[in-house]
Design an enzyme around this catalytic site. Sequence first.
Site, PDB file in Angstrom:
ATOM      1  N   ASP A  93      15.755  19.428  48.494  1.00  0.00           N
ATOM      2  CA  ASP A  93      16.519  18.204  48.728  1.00  0.00           C
ATOM      3  C   ASP A  93      17.785  18.212  47.869  1.00  0.00           C
ATOM      4  OD1 ASP A  93      17.012  15.785  49.971  1.00  0.00           O
ATOM      5  OD2 ASP A  93      15.830  14.590  48.557  1.00  0.00           O
ATOM      6  N   GLU A  94      18.771  17.428  48.264  1.00  0.00           N
ATOM      7  CA  GLU A  94      20.049  17.320  47.540  1.00  0.00           C
ATOM      8  C   GLU A  94      20.672  18.705  47.330  1.00  0.00           C
ATOM      9  OE1 GLU A  94      21.242  14.466  47.288  1.00  0.00           O
ATOM     10  OE2 GLU A  94      19.568  13.056  47.137  1.00  0.00           O
TER      11      GLU A  94
END
Length: 191
Positions: A93-94
């Site tokens: 994620d990110e």
Amino acid sequence: MEEISLHYAPRETGWIEVICGCMFSGKTEELIRRLRRAEIARQNVATFKPRIDKRYSDDHIVSHSDDRLRSVVVDSALEIPSLAKDAQVVGIDEGQFFGMELVEVCESLASAGKRVIVAGLDQDYKGKPFEPIPQLLAVAEYITKTLAICMVCGNPADRTHRKTPQGEWVLVGAKDIYEARCRKCFVPPSD
Ligand code: ZN
């Protein structure tokens, strides 16, 4: 976009999926949905996020709607291959907060037979491509672009407008600092 049908999923090789879009477009929700389905199928899933993301929870990835999945915080993408050694599915994620080495790491994980799913912003708050996500899109087998809803006019939105001037990307209290805007309503900052 619907998930890749298991019938059409590549065999005897890994691949890369990228979920990209602006803030509030549901990227993390979509990532969590795919990873959870893999877990239900009893696949070995490992999920990672960069240390910069202190949003809400330290050992989980968390969507704006407070959906959450356990994850490992890493300082660099280079830590992921050894930590994901036994995983069949690797979630990240990110992704925009990792450096360009994320591209090579994802390529090597996929070449080692793993399904790699990365969520990340594809544009910064100036509306410019946000590396390394654009590079990752070029080498990914599957790409999903999630759209938000423009806070001004209600059109589908693919840009992140920063309401306060300047500064680094902030994720804590993001709803007070950023809003989703469409092409028509997005005004790039002058700085
Ligand atoms: Zn608009």
